[in-house]
Design a protein around this motif. Sequence first.
Motif, short mmCIF file in Angstrom:
data_model
loop_
_atom_site.label_atom_id
_atom_site.label_comp_id
_atom_site.label_asym_id
_atom_site.label_seq_id
_atom_site.Cartn_x
_atom_site.Cartn_y
_atom_site.Cartn_z
N UNK A 119 37.23 49.56 34.91
CA UNK A 119 35.76 49.57 34.77
C UNK A 119 35.13 48.58 35.75
N UNK A 120 33.99 48.98 36.30
CA UNK A 120 33.32 48.14 37.30
C UNK A 120 33.04 46.74 36.76
N UNK A 121 32.57 46.68 35.51
CA UNK A 121 32.11 45.37 35.04
C UNK A 121 33.25 44.40 34.76
N UNK A 122 34.50 44.88 34.66
CA UNK A 122 35.58 43.90 34.52
C UNK A 122 36.15 43.52 35.88
N UNK A 123 35.98 44.42 36.85
CA UNK A 123 36.54 44.16 38.18
C UNK A 123 35.59 43.37 39.07
N UNK A 124 34.30 43.64 38.90
CA UNK A 124 33.35 43.01 39.81
C UNK A 124 33.58 43.52 41.23
N UNK A 125 33.77 42.59 42.17
CA UNK A 125 33.96 43.00 43.56
C UNK A 125 35.38 43.49 43.82
N UNK A 126 36.29 43.28 42.86
CA UNK A 126 37.69 43.56 43.12
C UNK A 126 38.00 45.05 43.02
N UNK A 127 39.14 45.41 43.58
CA UNK A 127 39.53 46.81 43.63
C UNK A 127 40.53 47.11 42.52
N UNK A 128 40.48 48.32 41.95
CA UNK A 128 41.48 48.68 40.93
C UNK A 128 42.85 48.98 41.55
N UNK A 129 42.91 48.98 42.89
CA UNK A 129 44.13 49.45 43.56
C UNK A 129 45.19 48.36 43.76
N UNK A 130 45.22 47.41 42.85
CA UNK A 130 46.26 46.38 42.87
C UNK A 130 46.80 46.19 41.46
N UNK A 131 47.89 45.46 41.38
CA UNK A 131 48.42 45.12 40.06
C UNK A 131 47.85 43.77 39.67
N UNK A 132 47.37 43.67 38.45
CA UNK A 132 46.76 42.41 37.99
C UNK A 132 47.53 41.85 36.81
N UNK A 133 47.08 40.67 36.40
CA UNK A 133 47.66 40.02 35.23
C UNK A 133 46.54 39.88 34.19
N UNK A 134 46.80 40.29 32.96
CA UNK A 134 45.76 40.08 31.93
C UNK A 134 45.60 38.60 31.64
N UNK A 135 44.41 38.18 31.38
CA UNK A 135 44.15 36.77 31.06
C UNK A 135 44.94 36.39 29.81
N UNK A 136 45.65 35.29 29.89
CA UNK A 136 46.40 34.80 28.74
C UNK A 136 47.81 35.35 28.63
N UNK A 137 48.23 36.16 29.57
CA UNK A 137 49.59 36.70 29.52
C UNK A 137 50.44 36.05 30.61
N UNK A 138 51.77 35.97 30.34
CA UNK A 138 52.67 35.39 31.34
C UNK A 138 53.34 36.47 32.17
N UNK A 139 53.95 37.41 31.46
CA UNK A 139 54.77 38.39 32.17
C UNK A 139 54.09 39.75 32.27
N UNK A 140 53.30 40.07 31.28
CA UNK A 140 52.73 41.41 31.22
C UNK A 140 51.83 41.67 32.42
N UNK A 141 51.98 42.88 33.00
CA UNK A 141 51.12 43.25 34.12
C UNK A 141 50.09 44.29 33.67
N UNK A 142 49.05 44.40 34.48
CA UNK A 142 47.95 45.29 34.09
C UNK A 142 47.72 46.32 35.19
#
Lengths: 453, 428
Positions: free
Chosen positions: A169-192
């Motif tokens: 969603x635009x409002x969680x990404x802001x200027x960033x692109x969805x085309x990368x792998x991210x890390x959820x806030x508060x997680x160590x290993x889990x990827x998003x």
Amino acid sequence: MSSICFYFQVHQPSRLRHYTVFDSNWDYFDEHKNASICRKVANKCYLPTNRLLLETINRFDGKFRIAYSITGTLLEQFERYSPEVLSTFDALAHTGCVEFLAETYYHSLSFLYSRNEFAEQIQKHIDAIKYYFGQTPRVFRNTELIYNNDLAAYIESMGCFDAIITEGADHILGYRSPNFVYKPLGCDKLKLLLKNYSLSDDIAFRFSNRDWAQWPLTADKFANWINNVNGNGTVVNLFMDYETFGEHQWEDTGIFNFMRHLPEEILRHPDNNFKTPSEVVKAYDTIGTIDVPHIISWADTERDLSAWLGNAMQSNAIHELYRLEHRIKQTGDERLISDWRKLQTSDHFYYMCTKYFSDGDVHKYFNPYDSPYESYINFMNVLDNVQRRCADTGNITEKKSQEINKTKSDGGNSCSEPQQFPGLLKEKIAGNLKIIESKNKNLTDLQATDKTV
Amino acid sequence: MLGWEFPPFISGGLGTACYGLTKAMDQLGMKVTFVLPKMVESKYATHVKLLTPNSHMSESSFVTHELKNVKFHTLDSTLQPYSTPETYQRQIEEILRQKRLLFGNNSILSSKSLSSSDYSHDMYTEVHRYAAMAAELAMYEEFDIVHAHDWMTYPAGIAVAALSRKPLVIHVHSTEFDRSGEHVNQMIYDIERLGMERADKIIAVSHFTRNIVISRYGISGDKVEVVYNGVERNGNWTNLSDTGIKKEEQIVLFLGRITMQKGPEYFLLAAKKVLEVMSNVKFVMAGSGDLIHKSIEMAAQLGIGHKVLFTGFLRGEDVQKIYKMADLYVMPSVSEPFGIAPLEALDHDVPVIISKQSGVSEVLMHALKVDFWDVNEIANKIIAVLKYPPLQMTLRSHGNFEVRKLRWIDSATKCAKIYEETLAPAGV
């Protein structure tokens, strides 16, 4: 490098029959309607698309890879109404190019109302996927891509998942692109992994729209858009309902042909490849953290929960439903628990949505009821009966309640060993496999003649 | 405009519709001459600020302060909406009896009143006598188009249109099939059919009615337009003093004429079913009609007499009060061309259950809809509304909002457009 990650959502709810306050039997679900819809969609979508994708996977010798999330409610329906679909999925699973994701077995909103129930349904789904397809899911997607930081943290704490999927969603990404792998806030290993909604919706929603400037969408045009991502991202997540193929977009829109030619167009560019979610997770490191304090989903333009919980009827129905959890589980009555769980399927609440109702839009298309009010009344009548059954079963024995406590302490919220699944399907599948293989051969032959022409 | 009911002479939806439409036309600046029959013996005559007939034509005219562009003419006639030839006969006898009492048999006045030139002894003759009077009146009036509401005024409409060579628009608020089911009165049917055939344009209040006009009267579809009714918003009803009734029971309301068309027996059968499941509910039947005695008997036979209240015909503030008390309005009409009452109910924040055999079900999305014969389903929905406050709340808020979109001014605008289209070919 640009990886295409296809994931298809495969789901049908158990629709309720017309149930009035004067009904008292326990047959809540519309066998006939569910069977006929399941068979209809199987013929229009599941079977032809499965065959097409199986053929494509074989043709590209492992270079074309996809993922599915099939809900438990639909797996049960396949088993009852069209087992041949299950065997084609099994054939896909055997290719080694198909990954199955985990979600709540009943396609429910349980994360929002009961963590216990949520964990139990995920476990049940994992067990089902293991049973049917011999895989243990490592990637989780929540119903309707509903997501927030808490969900990610909870999924990580279960210890059996590498990644989680949600809407870019635009409002969680802001200027960033969805085309990368991210890390959820508060997680160590889990990827998003984030859905590229623009490119996904080009296929899922806009494909046949003649008012769309890009119509008609061809495989090479779409491949070009993908190529444009090269350098600006590592992965393009194309997440959509599986019913896009043949059901939402009918065959005569050319959707199957599009899909048939897409892989070769995409692979024409040497930097492109296809990866399943787990492979994406292994291949790419996270490039940043995504913070989602408020709940998001993939629905409508609002990308929120309003399609399921936007009005008083919806929130009343779902609260009443989850209020019964403890009493339902105490009865230990398998059928009652299963009926109660089928009522949790998010579709039941979607039908009660009054948003856009007057305008008669997409919500209406998927709605078996004439109005949101009818669906609420029907649901509440059924729930009333469930409640009564609960009261009737009433006093449970000491033994049973001990058993329940025991499984609770055993289970916790971590993934456990699979339960035994009833059914004789394995043998059936083995038998059907041969038929499918020969069918595929025919298809490949057809394909070959197509090309020579 | 040829009508036959206008507030406060109201016995049903027709008067409300004529009033709403005329008022909106007035706001649009259209000049309307409204002609309607005036019942001499009407027991509500005292409430009415109509001038007494004094001209040789038994005509009275007046202009209200509220409606600046509307001129009213009342014609002495015993025609009453919703009457049947049989009730007409009874009325006439009653009037004659009263007049004899009033003036004595020897009075010159009375002999004049009794002459057949004033009132006809059967309804059909009266309809045609009314037509003749209207035609006579029309000679002194300026107008561009003749607009006739429902069958009693069709002959008058035809006559006036023929005499003045102006186009005729007829407005179908109901048909004989709605009122009488399959037992149609052939004479009325013939009048309706003639009116529809002679009309340059037909306005039906719903697609439901338009279909009847096309299929039952053999009228070509391109002549029939649909103009939905609106609803008159009553801004001041919330200021009503408290009804003084403390509610311990929920109230389900039936409001309308208690006639076959409105399906009172289905209301009672559903009530019986509801009462099998829940007890703290009362059913109120507000209205009068030829089935009222039968309905009272039926309630007693069903053993729910203590739970069903009959209020008789309500008007004015009483209607507002009953709406204020009601938790749910049910309209189980067998055949309802439009049905303004559910809109009024919604306007008063009362959720509604309406029959699918109604025109209003075409315009309302936020209402519960049932087949009139499906008593089980009516009861199922009544119980749901009474039992689940969120349902009541959602229906109420969305319904009330929806009703605001149905405005008479839009109906009037659409009528004006139809007038223009009808007049245009003549002008070319």
